[in-house]
Motif scaffolding. Structure first.
Motif, mmCIF file in Angstrom:
data_model
loop_
_atom_site.group_PDB
_atom_site.id
_atom_site.type_symbol
_atom_site.label_atom_id
_atom_site.label_comp_id
_atom_site.label_asym_id
_atom_site.label_seq_id
_atom_site.Cartn_x
_atom_site.Cartn_y
_atom_site.Cartn_z
ATOM 1 N N ALA A 133 33.213 36.753 51.696
ATOM 2 C CA ALA A 133 34.646 36.465 51.773
ATOM 3 C C ALA A 133 35.452 37.581 51.104
ATOM 4 O O ALA A 133 36.500 37.982 51.608
ATOM 5 C CB ALA A 133 34.951 35.125 51.116
ATOM 6 N N ARG A 134 34.970 38.084 49.967
ATOM 7 C CA ARG A 134 35.671 39.186 49.294
ATOM 8 C C ARG A 134 35.655 40.437 50.154
ATOM 9 O O ARG A 134 36.641 41.176 50.209
ATOM 10 C CB ARG A 134 35.036 39.465 47.936
ATOM 11 C CG ARG A 134 35.348 38.426 46.893
ATOM 12 C CD ARG A 134 34.688 38.762 45.571
ATOM 13 N NE ARG A 134 35.110 40.042 45.030
ATOM 14 C CZ ARG A 134 36.120 40.202 44.166
ATOM 15 N NH1 ARG A 134 36.772 39.131 43.761
ATOM 16 N NH2 ARG A 134 36.429 41.376 43.711
ATOM 17 N N ARG A 143 38.173 40.175 53.009
ATOM 18 C CA ARG A 143 39.554 40.325 52.532
ATOM 19 C C ARG A 143 39.888 41.767 52.172
ATOM 20 O O ARG A 143 41.037 42.081 51.899
ATOM 21 C CB ARG A 143 39.792 39.453 51.315
ATOM 22 C CG ARG A 143 39.810 37.996 51.632
ATOM 23 C CD ARG A 143 40.187 37.201 50.412
ATOM 24 N NE ARG A 143 40.001 35.777 50.652
ATOM 25 C CZ ARG A 143 39.815 34.907 49.700
ATOM 26 N NH1 ARG A 143 39.779 35.289 48.439
ATOM 27 N NH2 ARG A 143 39.659 33.638 49.982
ATOM 28 N N ARG A 201 38.477 43.454 49.582
ATOM 29 C CA ARG A 201 38.155 43.760 48.186
ATOM 30 C C ARG A 201 36.693 44.193 48.103
ATOM 31 O O ARG A 201 35.844 43.626 48.777
ATOM 32 C CB ARG A 201 38.341 42.541 47.299
ATOM 33 C CG ARG A 201 39.758 42.041 47.255
ATOM 34 C CD ARG A 201 39.835 40.828 46.365
ATOM 35 N NE ARG A 201 41.161 40.255 46.405
ATOM 36 C CZ ARG A 201 41.455 39.036 45.983
ATOM 37 N NH1 ARG A 201 40.483 38.267 45.526
ATOM 38 N NH2 ARG A 201 42.671 38.580 46.039
#
Length: 57
Positions: free
Chosen positions: A48-49, A52, A54
């Motif tokens: 998920a990071r 996004r 990141r």
């Protein structure tokens, strides 16, 4: 959640050392399940990071 997995691992090791097979087996099983759940959540969080934008950790 990792704390619970480690707690059940310690309980399983102590129970195994004292010779209580049923308790050791149950605690080891719970520790394995919690560890796998923690590992899956960690991987999902890293993905998920990354999605996004990141950098992972």
């Amino acid at each position: 959640m990792l704390t619970w997995a480690l707690t059940f691992l310690v309980v399983a090791l102590i129970a195994a050392a004292l010779g209580f097979g049923g308790i050791a087996g149950a605690s080891a099983g719970i520790a394995k399940i919690l560890f796998l759940v923690f590992l899956v959540l960690f991987v999902v969080t890293m993905i998920a990071r990354a999605v996004r934008g990141r950098p992972p950790v």
